[in-house]
Write an enzyme that holds these catalytic residues in place. Structure first.
Site, PDB file in Angstrom:
ATOM      1  N   ASP A 182       0.848  -1.187   0.000  1.00  0.00           N
ATOM      2  CA  ASP A 182       0.000   0.000   0.000  1.00  0.00           C
ATOM      3  C   ASP A 182       0.886   1.241   0.000  1.00  0.00           C
ATOM      4  O   ASP A 182       1.871   1.326   0.755  1.00  0.00           O
ATOM      5  CB  ASP A 182      -0.890  -0.020   1.243  1.00  0.00           C
ATOM      6  CG  ASP A 182      -1.832   1.158   1.311  1.00  0.00           C
ATOM      7  OD1 ASP A 182      -2.711   1.260   0.445  1.00  0.00           O
ATOM      8  OD2 ASP A 182      -1.684   1.982   2.239  1.00  0.00           O
ATOM      9  N   GLU A 202       1.704   0.249  -4.910  1.00  0.00           N
ATOM     10  CA  GLU A 202       1.270   1.551  -5.432  1.00  0.00           C
ATOM     11  C   GLU A 202       2.475   2.499  -5.436  1.00  0.00           C
ATOM     12  O   GLU A 202       2.940   2.921  -4.387  1.00  0.00           O
ATOM     13  CB  GLU A 202       0.172   2.135  -4.551  1.00  0.00           C
ATOM     14  CG  GLU A 202      -1.115   1.325  -4.544  1.00  0.00           C
ATOM     15  CD  GLU A 202      -2.145   1.912  -3.593  1.00  0.00           C
ATOM     16  OE1 GLU A 202      -3.279   2.163  -4.042  1.00  0.00           O
ATOM     17  OE2 GLU A 202      -1.823   2.100  -2.414  1.00  0.00           O
TER      18      GLU A 202
END
Length: 1047
Positions: free
Chosen positions: A606, A643
């Site tokens: 993340d 990400e």
């Protein structure tokens, strides 16, 4: 002034009181009082009576500096108020970066004397003339050499600071346990010296100075300046002009970086605890017999060696619980606090998450049958390019599945029955080609109570009777959303422990066993497991927050802070600092824990861009070193992606080289390709919801939104000059083409002007390069994920309201086919294959089971279950309401079944040929040229492995034509990869009408519709055709057709 050489143990012990913690029913030892409007301002702290508060509200970011200015109407003024100085220690604007260097902001530090102060009992306070309450005062001298280059590389945001040298006699290891401050003095004297030098050309002596002050005062600036200047000179070092606390990560890394054991370690006859806490003054472990014990059965003091505290305990501790009591100075309160914290290396927890479980994961009793053989039974992955990912939330998978035992629904064990509706669906996906299931966070996170009996719920039978556009559903869900069993889980508390709410019993070792059973079950149906990890932030901070762990152990170290000393929150809250050695080590150790103890097969990071690139590379290297023979896991088969967004304080390498998209080329680490997502759907998740893209009708079926007017739409047909960035409209097809070629920097394609450009020369509508990858496995192509609206919802929102649900369903399929047939790694959000809807909720992280439902009976896609929750969606309710209210928008079961069948078809086609999954950049970029006999010094392309045909000035809008060419064994040219097909052509027709496309390059071939599509249940795609004599392909509206040439 005293030079510090060693810190007396008796002095330290005078501030320490080792006592057992309060009973466990004290709610994690937190004060229930509300936060104070600001931290302590009283310069004389009273340690017997003070207000405690769980967190510090953000204060103004301006540092307390002294201003000196002069004008014709105002006297020369030097001002630092008493209140400003008292408040100054709230800030930590100085950086102790190495044992010998403290860095101070050059803009606020003027000439004068500079001192470092330390107080063991945190009694420092600042007055106009001194820093009081110190035990030690150390003079610092400016270092003309400035900040060392290695420090600048680690902390680039302080590259312009001044360096002050700490005397070599200082015992820094002891000093870091104190409250610390730096203060400067004497600015007024040097201001006047400057004036004296200007007027008299020499350095003032005492008598000259006094006479000049009197004369200058009355003739120029008045009595106020005289009083200030004269009293400043009489004081040895002048008044305090600046004071601040210190940030310590740099010096802590230099002095205490540690690679030895941490956490609980088990031997045949003992359990040993190790805790890294170099700033702690004392550490005690409070051991409890069980989760309900009110008082500890033991409270043992740990001993410190070079910042690591340890104690050897009885083997009987195994199965018990413990909590650390850490006495440590905390900069958020300006006090030495007694913090109660879980072990950062915890591997088990109590149901209330307030105590750490002594659990030995190597115990045979915690291993499911056949666990040791699982490495040999895992699905085979020959190359990362063979991966296809299916993103799934643990609770979503089974909360609504009535074929699962009620005790297992929403948890780990729901993956273990072989005949549940959800498992049967996963088997279909696995058989078609999905290789990895990406599980949203399943470590210990905040937001969901692990004890199910404490959950609140709504009566779904009542909600089902409400209108599809009603406001009532979201009102009832929102009312209990913080007390139900639902959350995505991006609220990390402890990274290394499975989430208790997903276990059938959150007590003891149950969660560990059940997590292992889940991994084993998924592997046995052909699916590898990816764990979603959230190392970029933590949910809690400070000494009293029950969700705070790391910030209680070494305050100010694990969380990244700005130049004023306040925690950065760009990730959402409490950013972590992987540029610090022990933060990086904790991340790597945690990854090894999940790989080694739970045999997971990959990690999705993340907000990976907030982690340093070096951390990611070291983590990958550490995992790759694991072997099946030695560790029971093949580390080379573990895939890492995340990400790579570049924003916040880390943007543009602001805190070091970060793991952003553009920095990761060549690492083998994947990052999400937002370029292809935005080009397909339109705009971005943060733009106008009606902005259209390739799939949603851009230019072909306008929805009424202004995309730039007629001139901008005409640019779609015209040549894009230079780097194809004339407009968003013009860039869309090229953004997609580059993404479909794995987003490779050096892939060459022809732009709308007929010129060849590389992928990195194609720019987004924001001006950034589209392509950043050097390897196909570094690109994760996707069109939807858990964030933002589902694919079906986006299509339903952006397409014109008058088109039919049949057309929307075909567009949903078209979008997934683009992802499936692109080079790189395809990524699908769970339910996209079933037209999944969240009733147009753009952020369902806390929207409960109601808005996040998956239905594996295929009776409903969850469209029209009420207006989505107000907090994130209210401003778009006027757009959402008429769509939800219109019954024609809702797909029926036949639409859902057709979508599933079409999805399975495209997966099978992807895995029918290695040409869809090329393993290297060279394979994708392969081109063979031949000499043009008619034109001097010109070479023509004879063979091109991956090529786009509908390019240049005459391109047909709404159509992308991609081909894969293979070589022939024994024939010079391209290497043969596919034993069955020599040539494949894929045509994506997003337009609402049938299209015909002819190319001389594709003439006189033996193309036919792919056999899977020829036998498909989709009657529309079967009408696709190819004419050999003209090289003309005919493709139905909103359809992806695949043509193959057999060998």
């Amino acid at each position: 002034m005293m030079m510090l050489t060693s810190l007396s143990s008796s002095l330290l012990s005078s501030s320490i009181s080792l006592t057992g913690p309060p009973p466990s029913n004290s709610n994690g030892y937190l004060s229930s009082s509300l936060p104070s409007p600001r931290r302590r301002l009283n310069p004389k702290p009273n340690h017997h009576h003070r207000n405690r508060h769980p967190s510090l509200p953000l204060l103004p970011r301006t540092s307390p500096t002294r201003s000196i200015h002069c004008s014709s109407s105002m006297p020369l003024e030097v001002s630092t108020s008493s209140a400003e100085l008292q408040d100054s220690l709230i800030y930590s604007s100085a950086f102790w970066v190495t044992q010998s260097i403290i860095a101070l902001n050059a803009d606020v530090v003027r000439d004068g004397s500079c001192y470092l102060y330390a107080s063991v009992t945190a009694a420092l306070s600042v007055t106009e003339s001194e820093v009081e309450g110190h035990d030690f005062k150390i003079k610092l001298e400016e270092d003309s050499g400035g900040i060392p280059q290695n420090v600048i590389a680690k902390f680039p945001h302080i590259r312009d600071y001044k360096a002050f040298r700490v005397p070599s006699t200082v015992d820094a290891k002891s000093l870091v346990k104190c409250q610390l401050a730096v203060a400067t003095f004497g600015c007024e004297f040097f201001v006047l010296c400057f004036l004296f030098l200007r007027d008299f050309g020499g350095w003032p002596k005492h008598r000259d100075y006094c006479e000049y002050v009197h004369r200058f005062n009355y003739q120029t600036c008045g009595s106020y300046f005289h009083d200030i200047m004269f009293s400043s000179f009489l004081a040895a070092d002048g008044k305090c002009s600046y004071a601040t606390g210190l940030q310590l990560p740099g010096v802590l890394d230099e002095l205490f970086a540690y690679d030895g054991p941490l956490g609980a370690h088990y031997s045949e006859d003992a359990v040993t605890l190790y805790l890294w806490a170099p700033t702690a003054q004392a550490v005690c472990a409070c051991v409890y017999k069980n989760v309900n014990s009110r008082d500890p059965m033991e409270a043992v003091q740990l001993k410190e060696v070079n910042g690591v505290w340890s104690v050897e305990g009885s083997k009987d501790w195994e199965g018990c619980y413990y909590v650390y009591e850490v006495s440590v100075y905390h900069p958020s309160t300006l006090h030495v606090e007694k913090c109660y914290a879980n072990d950062p290396y915890a591997r088990g927890l109590s149901p209330d998450s307030q105590r750490t479980l002594f659990v030995n994961l190597d115990s045979d009793s915690l291993k499911p049958e056949g666990w040791e053989k699982l490495a040999d039974e895992k699905p085979i992955i020959l190359s990362f390019s063979d991966i296809s990912i299916y993103e799934l939330h643990v609770r979503d998978f089974s909360a609504n599945d009535h074929t699962v035992h009620p005790d297992f629904r929403g948890g780990y064990l729901a993956f273990t029955p072989e005949d549940s509706a959800g498992v049967l669906h996963l088997k279909k996906l696995s058989n078609a080609g999905i290789t990895h299931v990406h599980l949203l966070p399943s470590f210990q996170f905040a937001g969901v109570d692990d004890v199910k009996e404490n959950w609140k719920c709504v009566d779904s039978t009542v909600l089902e009777k409400l209108p599809p556009d009603s406001i009532e559903q979201q009102a009832q869900i929102t009312l209990i959303q913080d007390d139900d069993g639902y959350n995505w889980g991006y609220n990390p508390v402890l990274w290394g422990v499975p989430k208790g709410s997903y276990a059938s019993n959150p007590s003891g070792s149950c969660r560990a066993v059940e997590f292992r059973k889940m991994v084993q079950a998924l592997n046995h149906i052909g699916l590898r497991v990816v764990l979603d990890v959230v190392y970029n932030h933590l949910h809690g901070n400070g000494p009293f927050d029950e969700n705070s762990v790391l910030d209680k152990i070494v305050p100010g170290y694990y969380l990244r802070r700005n130049t004023d000393g306040f925690i950065e929150h760009s990730t959402c809250v409490n950013n972590t600092a992987s540029e610090h050695y022990m933060v990086e080590r904790l991340i790597i150790d945690d990854l090894l824990n999940w790989v080694g103890n739970y045999k997971v097969d990959g990690f999705r990071f993340d907000l990976m861009g907030h982690i340093m690139k070096s951390t990611m590379v070291k983590a990958k290297d550490a995992i790759n070193k694991l072997t099946n023979e030695r560790d029971g896991i093949d580390g080379l088969s573990v895939y890492i992606y995340g990400e790579g967004w570049d924003f916040g304080e880390v943007a543009n390498n602001g805190r070091g080289i970060n793991a952003s998209q553009c920095n990761l080329g060549g690492t083998g680490i994947g990052s999400f390709n937002d370029r292809i997502r935005d080009a397909m759907l339109g705009g971005s998740p943060f733009g106008h919801p009606l902005q259209q893209g390739f799939v949603t009708g851009l230019m072909l079926q306008p929805n009424g939104h202004d995309h730039g007017g007629k001139d901008a739409e005409e640019l779609m047909l015209s040549a894009a000059k230079d780097h194809i960035q004339a407009s968003y409209l013009n860039a869309v097809p090229y953004l997609m083409m580059v993404g479909m070629a794995a987003n490779l920097r050096d892939y060459v394609l022809t732009n709308s002007d007929g010129k060849e450009v590389k992928g990195m020369e194609v720019l987004t509508y924001g001006g950034a390069p589209v392509a950043y990858a050097l390897h196909p496995a570094e690109t994760i192509n996707y069109v939807s994920a858990h964030d933002n609206e589902t694919l079906f919802d986006v299509v339903s929102l952006k397409t014109p309201m008058e088109i039919s649900v049949d057309e929307r369903c075909r567009l949903n399929h078209l979008a997934t086919s683009v992802i499936a047939f692109s080079q790189g790694i395809p990524f699908f959000h769970a339910g996209d294959e079933m037209l999944r809807s969240k009733s147009l909720d753009r952020d369902s992280y806390n929207s409960g089971d109601w808005f996040n439902r998956l239905d594996f009976t295929y009776n409903s896609n969850n469209w029209g279950v009420g207006l989505p929750p107000k907090q994130k969606n209210e401003k778009h309710w006027p757009l959402i309401r008429p769509r939800l209210a219109d019954p024609s928008f809702k797909p029926q079961k036949n639409h859902i079944l057709a979508a599933i069948n079409n999805f399975l078809d495209v997966l099978q086609i992807r895995y029918s040929s290695p040409l869809f999954r090329l393993m290297t950049a060279n394979a994708i970029q392969a081109r063979i040229f031949t000499y043009n006999m008619l034109i001097w010094d010109v070479f023509d392309i004879k063979y091109e492995r991956v090529r786009f045909h509908n390019t240049g000035p005459s391109w047909v809008p709404g159509v992308i034509v991609m081909s894969f060419e293979d070589g022939h064994r024994g024939v010079p040219g391209l290497t043969q990869l596919d034993p069955n097909y020599s040539f494949i052509v894929v045509i994506f027709n997003a337009s609402p009408s049938e299209v015909s496309f002819a190319s001389p390059v594709l003439r006189a071939r033996a193309f036919q519709l792919h056999p899977i599509q020829a036998m498909s249940s989709d009657e529309v795609v079967k009408s696709s055709s190819y004419e050999t004599s003209t090289g003309c392909f005919t493709v139905p509206p909103r359809t992806t057709s695949v043509f193959v040439e057999y060998r």
